[in-house]
Design a protein around this motif. Structure first.
Motif, mmCIF file in Angstrom:
data_model
loop_
_atom_site.group_PDB
_atom_site.id
_atom_site.type_symbol
_atom_site.label_atom_id
_atom_site.label_comp_id
_atom_site.label_asym_id
_atom_site.label_seq_id
_atom_site.Cartn_x
_atom_site.Cartn_y
_atom_site.Cartn_z
ATOM 1 N N ASN A 99 0.706 -1.201 0.091
ATOM 2 C CA ASN A 99 0.089 0.287 0.132
ATOM 3 C C ASN A 99 1.332 1.167 0.245
ATOM 4 O OD1 ASN A 99 1.054 0.330 2.793
ATOM 5 N ND2 ASN A 99 -0.981 -0.079 4.241
ATOM 6 N N GLN A 100 2.285 1.288 -0.123
ATOM 7 C CA GLN A 100 2.881 2.610 -0.223
ATOM 8 C C GLN A 100 2.853 3.016 -2.065
ATOM 9 O OE1 GLN A 100 7.138 1.511 1.038
ATOM 10 N NE2 GLN A 100 6.464 -0.416 1.462
ATOM 11 N N PRO A 101 2.773 4.590 -1.885
ATOM 12 C CA PRO A 101 2.690 5.164 -2.671
ATOM 13 C C PRO A 101 3.774 5.262 -3.501
ATOM 14 C CG PRO A 101 2.744 6.959 -1.024
ATOM 15 C CD PRO A 101 2.764 5.085 -0.712
ATOM 16 N N ASN A 102 4.072 4.662 -4.747
ATOM 17 C CA ASN A 102 5.029 5.029 -6.361
ATOM 18 C C ASN A 102 6.059 4.449 -5.473
ATOM 19 O OD1 ASN A 102 4.415 7.265 -7.094
ATOM 20 N ND2 ASN A 102 4.282 8.974 -5.567
ATOM 21 N N CYS A 103 5.511 3.035 -4.744
ATOM 22 C CA CYS A 103 6.393 1.665 -4.659
ATOM 23 C C CYS A 103 7.142 0.630 -6.038
ATOM 24 C CB CYS A 103 5.442 0.912 -2.995
ATOM 25 S SG CYS A 103 6.821 -0.094 -3.009
ATOM 26 N N ASN A 104 8.108 0.675 -6.536
ATOM 27 C CA ASN A 104 8.905 -0.354 -7.807
ATOM 28 C C ASN A 104 8.899 -1.389 -7.309
ATOM 29 O OD1 ASN A 104 9.166 2.025 -8.700
ATOM 30 N ND2 ASN A 104 11.492 2.481 -8.286
ATOM 31 N N HIS A 105 8.689 -1.629 -5.563
ATOM 32 C CA HIS A 105 7.914 -3.408 -6.036
ATOM 33 C C HIS A 105 9.091 -3.891 -5.950
ATOM 34 C CE1 HIS A 105 3.997 -2.014 -5.321
ATOM 35 N NE2 HIS A 105 4.387 -1.699 -6.739
ATOM 36 N N ASP A 106 10.821 -3.714 -5.639
ATOM 37 C CA ASP A 106 11.946 -3.962 -6.048
ATOM 38 C C ASP A 106 12.140 -4.526 -5.065
ATOM 39 O OD1 ASP A 106 12.328 -1.925 -5.938
ATOM 40 O OD2 ASP A 106 13.105 -2.060 -8.643
ATOM 41 N N THR A 107 12.545 -4.056 -4.123
ATOM 42 C CA THR A 107 12.926 -3.997 -2.730
ATOM 43 C C THR A 107 12.384 -4.104 -1.363
ATOM 44 O OG1 THR A 107 12.942 -1.362 -1.681
ATOM 45 C CG2 THR A 107 14.588 -1.765 -3.700
ATOM 46 N N GLU A 108 13.293 -4.893 -0.430
ATOM 47 C CA GLU A 108 12.968 -4.992 0.989
ATOM 48 C C GLU A 108 11.823 -4.031 1.476
ATOM 49 O OE1 GLU A 108 16.245 -6.824 3.322
ATOM 50 O OE2 GLU A 108 16.311 -8.229 1.898
ATOM 51 N N ALA A 109 12.070 -3.024 0.978
ATOM 52 C CA ALA A 109 11.010 -1.764 1.632
ATOM 53 C C ALA A 109 9.368 -2.385 1.433
ATOM 54 C CB ALA A 109 11.500 -0.520 1.197
ATOM 55 N N CYS A 110 9.663 -3.468 0.457
ATOM 56 C CA CYS A 110 8.238 -3.660 -0.033
ATOM 57 C C CYS A 110 7.635 -4.773 0.559
ATOM 58 C CB CYS A 110 8.048 -3.737 -1.609
ATOM 59 S SG CYS A 110 6.976 -3.800 -2.073
ATOM 60 N N THR A 111 6.741 -4.877 0.907
ATOM 61 C CA THR A 111 5.735 -5.486 1.409
ATOM 62 C C THR A 111 5.308 -6.943 0.640
ATOM 63 O OG1 THR A 111 3.621 -4.398 1.873
ATOM 64 C CG2 THR A 111 4.300 -4.082 3.317
ATOM 65 N N SER A 112 5.796 -6.056 -0.314
ATOM 66 C CA SER A 112 5.287 -7.332 -1.389
ATOM 67 C C SER A 112 6.775 -7.713 -1.858
ATOM 68 C CB SER A 112 4.416 -7.555 -2.875
ATOM 69 O OG SER A 112 5.644 -6.435 -3.478
#
Length: 415
Positions: A99-112
């Protein structure tokens, strides 16, 4: 066609004896339980209802909640990482579990974000939690520094508060299918010993509290699913048996010749060959139905693979090899019910150069299934060979009646 995940392990001599009652209790907690996690009643005190989290062959599709489905994306990066995805049943929209805006979803900072795991990653919905099971792989050839230790991660159903709650040893791996009572996970845990053998045990793990119990040793036998309050096991001699994890009671159900080929457990229905015909056994009632409309051909005539089953239907694949004399039926997929003549199955999609049948993923209501109905072509990728690349699956919600009658869904219902 059939995926034999445990075939290699079946050849390794086991070291321990058969099931008894719970024997040990250990705790290996690697994370603190937050104040938001409500203490759960110990389900081991009373009879429980068990549910298998994967198919009997161990193949993993993902985890099903009341409102949607969690799965691992087929798109894999060069480092083997992927993403946790969510399919909303109401809209059939696929989104990153982030649910993070502007997330690239490619690092451990992303919940996915999901790192490379040699044993894969199994999303499981257990109670009100989403649990990620990293099974480990004691046979992995990759350097240990590039692999993930076998462990459990727990998070909210929206991906929040993700944390590791239990870590296994580096010489251990979890074999699937897994079974749950809504609180705990029951699974086969293999431990590689110094002499190159595997010690197999049936264990119970609470993914929230990070506690593990060893219930019994497994001697050349494997979990195949569940029925009611029991875990269903299959041994190397083809004997299916039930094991009650509360009482430790063990009962034989049936012995099947060539069980790895001629039998299939789907839900609480066991399909197997008996006296020249296939039959369906309801493991809850013990009731047995003979499918007398189809005489099983000999191996010299045709191969018959069991694909899917419920209490009244059996889906099979007929395949004739060049050295065989031919079959009275053309190669393809067929549905068998009762004493009726087998009907050709037409719910198929193309996967590479293969015709692949629609696959039931999970039951989402009293009369509906979530079904894999196709496969999208992956874009060109330079990802290395951590995983075998497959197309992203397409899903559809179908009525149970339409599925078993091979009635194609409308285009608007597919995602």
């Amino acid at each position: 066609m059939r995926r034999r995940i445990i075939a290699v392990i079946a050849l390794i001599p086991a070291l321990l004896f058969g099931c008894a009652g719970p024997t040990t209790n250990t705790t290996a907690q690697t994370g603190n339980t937050s104040s938001q996690e409500v203490a759960q009643e110990d389900s081991t005190q009373n009879s429980v209802t068990l549910t298998a989290l994967q198919r009997s062959d161990g193949w993993n599709y993902g985890g099903s909640g009341s409102d949607g489905f969690y799965y691992v994306s087929s798109s894999v990066r060069d480092d083997g990482s992927a993403n946790l995805m969510y399919l909303d049943y109401a809209t059939m929209e696929k989104i990153y579990l982030c649910n993070q805006p502007n997330c690239n979803h490619d690092t451990e900072a992303c919940t996915s974000y999901l790192p490379y795991s040699a044993g894969g990653i199994l999303p499981c919905v257990i109670g009100q939690n989403l649990v990620l099971v990293f099974p480990g792989n004691v046979h992995a050839s990759a350097d240990t520094s590039s692999t993930v230790m076998p462990h459990l991660e727990v998070m909210g159903l929206d991906g929040s508060n993700r944390k590791t709650t239990f870590t296994f040893e580096s010489n251990q791996q979890i074999n699937r299918p897994l079974v749950t009572d809504g609180t705990n996970i029951y699974c086969e845990l293999d431990t590689a010993t110094e002499d190159g053998q595997l010690k197999a045990e049936l264990v119970r793990v609470n993914p929230v509290t990070g506690t593990k119990d060893t219930l019994c040793a497994l001697n050349q036998e494997w979990i195949k699913g569940s029925a009611g309050s029991t875990i269903i096991l299959l041994n190397a001699n083809g004997c299916y048996s039930s094991y009650d994890p509360v009482s430790g009671d063990r009962k034989d159900i049936v012995t099947v010749d060539n069980a790895s080929v001629d039998s299939l457990l789907q839900g609480t229905t066991l399909a197997y060959k008996d006296n020249g015909f296939f039959c369906l056994m309801d493991l809850l009632s013990g009731e047995k139905t003979s499918l007398s409309g189809f005489a099983v051909p000999s191996p010299e005539e045709a191969f018959v693979n069991l694909v899917d089953a419920d209490s009244t239907h059996l889906l099979i694949k007929i395949e004739t090899a060049s050295h065989q004399s031919g079959s009275s039926m053309e190669d393809g997929y067929y549905m068998i019910t009762g004493s009726s003549t087998p009907q050709q199955w037409t719910l198929l999609y193309s996967s590479g150069d293969q015709d692949t049948p629609f696959e039931r993923v999970t039951t989402i209501s009293s009369n509906e299934y979530l079904v894999i109905s196709g496969e999208e072509t992956l874009p060109d990728t330079t990802a290395n060979s951590h995983y075998v690349a497959t197309g992203e699956k397409q899903y559809v919600i179908m009525s149970q009646e339409d599925y078993w009658n091979s009635i194609a869904p409308t285009a608007s219902s597919t995602q």
